[in-house]
Design an enzyme around this catalytic site. Structure first.
Site, PDB file in Angstrom:
ATOM      1  CB  THR A 257      -0.917   0.007   1.244  1.00 20.61           C
ATOM      2  OG1 THR A 257      -0.113  -0.085   2.419  1.00 20.61           O
ATOM      3  CG2 THR A 257      -1.904  -1.149   1.196  1.00 20.61           C
ATOM      4  CE1 TYR A 258       1.973   7.450  -2.200  1.00 20.63           C
ATOM      5  CE2 TYR A 258       1.178   8.459  -0.164  1.00 20.63           C
ATOM      6  CZ  TYR A 258       1.867   8.544  -1.359  1.00 20.63           C
ATOM      7  OH  TYR A 258       2.472   9.729  -1.723  1.00 20.63           O
ATOM      8  CG  MET A 259       6.224   4.509   0.011  1.00 16.50           C
ATOM      9  SD  MET A 259       5.371   4.203  -1.518  1.00 16.50           S
ATOM     10  CE  MET A 259       5.756   5.685  -2.381  1.00 16.50           C
ATOM     11  NE  ARG A 260       6.911  10.050  -0.370  1.00 11.64           N
ATOM     12  CZ  ARG A 260       8.140  10.081   0.121  1.00 11.64           C
ATOM     13  NH1 ARG A 260       8.314  10.232   1.417  1.00 11.64           N
ATOM     14  NH2 ARG A 260       9.185   9.966  -0.672  1.00 11.64           N
TER      15      ARG A 260
END
Length: 193
Positions: free
Chosen positions: A56-59
């Site tokens: 999933t999105y890493m930020r």
């Protein structure tokens, strides 16, 4: 002697992923985020899936997991490790950052069935290491705590002076403390080692 537990760590957020990658693999911040971006954008895993986003999105600054993600992890744990490793209810982690956006999820695999070993040949060495780190943290965060038997021993050293037969023991000149623990149930260590 008393029994103590060690709880699993929360799933990764951006900062904890960067710290773990630096501490465990020596990755610099940019390297970690570049590899994570590749895993997010997708890797060609030769099979029916083709180009697949693995994480999933890493930020993110949220440790929140969607109920579907919790259920996915719990089903995997029950099938592969057994009921003994599955808590009665899903583990929920709260963020210490009060301004964390709970709409975002923690960094996790998009599909727990895409195990690191399954895609090892399709990933670079760095991608494999980072994906394994993320996958292990995600699965382990939904497992039972590890249990230890913790023993503490106190040793008092008394001097000879001032202690007759009838006198009470004087204050010890030195006090030594030794502690140790023995693993009784491995819990989430089954995944993280």
């Amino acid at each position: 002697t008393k029994q103590v537990t060690t709880r699993p760590s929360a799933p990764f957020i951006t900062s904890t992923l960067q710290q773990a990658a630096a501490n465990q693999m020596g990755f610099k911040l940019r390297r970690t985020m570049r590899i994570a971006q590749d895993l997010y954008e997708g890797v060609d895993i030769h099979g029916a899936e083709g180009q697949t986003g693995l994480i999933t999105y890493m930020r993110t600054d949220s440790t929140h997991l969607a109920p579907e993600a919790q259920q996915m992890a719990r089903q995997y744990i029950e099938k592969n490790f057994g009921q003994d490793y599955l808590p009665v209810k899903p583990n929920v982690f709260t963020s210490s950052n009060k301004s964390a956006q709970e709409a975002h999820e923690a960094i996790r695999p998009t599909d727990v069935l895409i195990t690191p070993d399954r895609v090892r040949r399709d990933l670079s060495s760095d991608q494999y290491k980072l994906y394994q780190l993320i996958w292990n943290r995600f699965v382990s965060c939904q497992m039972k705590p590890a249990q230890w038997d913790s023993t503490t021993v106190f040793i008092a050293a008394h001097g000879d002076e001032g202690q007759g037969k009838d006198s009470s023991p004087a204050t010890p000149k030195a006090m030594f403390k030794a502690t140790g623990r023995t693993l009784v149930f491995d819990g989430f260590y089954k995944v993280t080692g």
